[in-house]
Design a protein around this motif. Structure first.
Motif, short mmCIF file in Angstrom:
data_model
loop_
_atom_site.label_atom_id
_atom_site.label_comp_id
_atom_site.label_asym_id
_atom_site.label_seq_id
_atom_site.Cartn_x
_atom_site.Cartn_y
_atom_site.Cartn_z
N ALA A 1 0.82 -1.21 0.00
CA ALA A 1 0.00 0.00 0.00
C ALA A 1 0.85 1.26 0.00
O ALA A 1 0.44 2.29 -0.55
CB ALA A 1 -0.94 -0.01 1.21
N LEU A 2 2.04 1.19 0.60
CA LEU A 2 2.93 2.36 0.60
C LEU A 2 3.71 2.50 -0.71
O LEU A 2 4.22 3.56 -1.01
CB LEU A 2 3.90 2.28 1.79
N ILE A 3 3.79 1.43 -1.48
CA ILE A 3 4.50 1.46 -2.77
C ILE A 3 3.56 1.90 -3.88
O ILE A 3 3.90 2.71 -4.73
CB ILE A 3 5.10 0.08 -3.09
N THR A 4 2.35 1.35 -3.90
CA THR A 4 1.41 1.60 -4.98
C THR A 4 -0.02 1.55 -4.45
O THR A 4 -0.30 0.87 -3.47
CB THR A 4 1.59 0.58 -6.12
N ALA A 5 -0.90 2.24 -5.12
CA ALA A 5 -2.29 2.29 -4.68
C ALA A 5 -3.06 1.02 -5.00
O ALA A 5 -4.14 0.79 -4.48
CB ALA A 5 -3.00 3.49 -5.31
N SER A 6 -2.53 0.19 -5.87
CA SER A 6 -3.24 -1.03 -6.26
C SER A 6 -2.55 -2.25 -5.70
O SER A 6 -1.45 -2.16 -5.17
CB SER A 6 -3.30 -1.13 -7.79
N GLY A 7 -3.21 -3.37 -5.82
CA GLY A 7 -2.60 -4.62 -5.39
C GLY A 7 -3.65 -5.60 -4.93
O GLY A 7 -4.67 -5.21 -4.36
N ALA A 8 -3.40 -6.86 -5.19
CA ALA A 8 -4.32 -7.92 -4.80
C ALA A 8 -3.57 -8.94 -3.95
O ALA A 8 -2.47 -9.36 -4.31
CB ALA A 8 -4.90 -8.59 -6.04
N ALA A 9 -4.17 -9.31 -2.83
CA ALA A 9 -3.57 -10.33 -1.98
C ALA A 9 -3.66 -11.68 -2.67
O ALA A 9 -4.68 -12.00 -3.29
CB ALA A 9 -4.27 -10.38 -0.63
N HIS A 10 -2.58 -12.44 -2.58
CA HIS A 10 -2.57 -13.78 -3.17
C HIS A 10 -1.80 -14.71 -2.24
O HIS A 10 -0.66 -14.41 -1.87
CB HIS A 10 -1.93 -13.76 -4.55
N GLU A 11 -2.42 -15.83 -1.90
CA GLU A 11 -1.79 -16.78 -0.98
C GLU A 11 -0.44 -17.29 -1.49
O GLU A 11 0.47 -17.54 -0.71
CB GLU A 11 -2.74 -17.95 -0.73
N ALA A 12 -0.29 -17.40 -2.81
CA ALA A 12 0.98 -17.86 -3.38
C ALA A 12 2.11 -16.88 -3.13
O ALA A 12 3.28 -17.24 -3.21
CB ALA A 12 0.83 -18.12 -4.88
#
Length: 188
Positions: A57-68
């Protein structure tokens, strides 16, 4: 048709044990975000663990959590493969070969399509080591010998019809000296 994939691997910033980022970890992530500010990512993945999600969140506004992209042991070596102290270290944690296989399938290899792809994965030391080991074609147990520093940047290029290329490994040039460390028991 496939095109080059540039995989940006980042270990989370310094964190409290099983908790959020420390103030130093927040600073590390912010500085890495500044460094990566001009990069347009086609995909951003992060571990579901709080320290990685906060770093992302501090690097980029987007992102999706993924267990892998999570915090797990990808492979436990046997005593005939690796030094005993590494075997004993890895044995402290549950092995998740299933997640390691998912990570390999999701994050490695050339990209589908006709243009280069840039992907960011904010993860943990073990997965960075696993994917670097894979890129270098090293034996499975060698993931244990790669130590990713907090908020350090590793970039692997996967091009069609070529072996993977390690472009950056554990680069911390965006961090001042007092923030450059592995997060393990000894600081430089």
């Amino acid at each position: 048709m496939t095109s080059p994939r540039f995989l940006y691997l980042v270990r989370h910033g310094d964190a409290f044990p099983d908790g959020p980022l420390t103030p130093a970890g927040r600073r590390q992530a912010f500085l890495l975000g500044e460094r990566l500010g001009e990069v347009t990512f086609d995909a951003v993945h992060h571990s579901p663990v709080l320290r990685a999600a906060e770093t992302c969140a501090l690097i980029t506004a987007s992102g999706a959590a993924h267990e892998a992209a999570g915090d797990y042991v990808p492979y436990q070596p046997t005593p005939d493969e690796a030094p005993r102290f590494l075997v004993d270290f890895a044995a402290q944690f549950p092995e998740r070969r299933d997640l390691a296989a998912q990570a390999k399938a999701l994050f490695t290899g050339p990209a589908e399509g006709d243009r280069p792809r840039r992907e960011l994965v904010v993860t943990h030391n073990f997965l960075v080591g696993w994917l670097v080991r894979h890129a270098l074609g090293a034996p499975d147990w060698r993931w244990l010998t790669v130590n990713a520093c907090n908020a350090a940047l590793t970039v692997i290029r996967y091009a069609p019809d070529r072996p993977p290329s390690l472009m950056l490994l554990n680069d911390m040039s965006h961090l001042p000296a007092e923030l450059q460390w592995t997060g393990f028991s000894v600081r430089p």
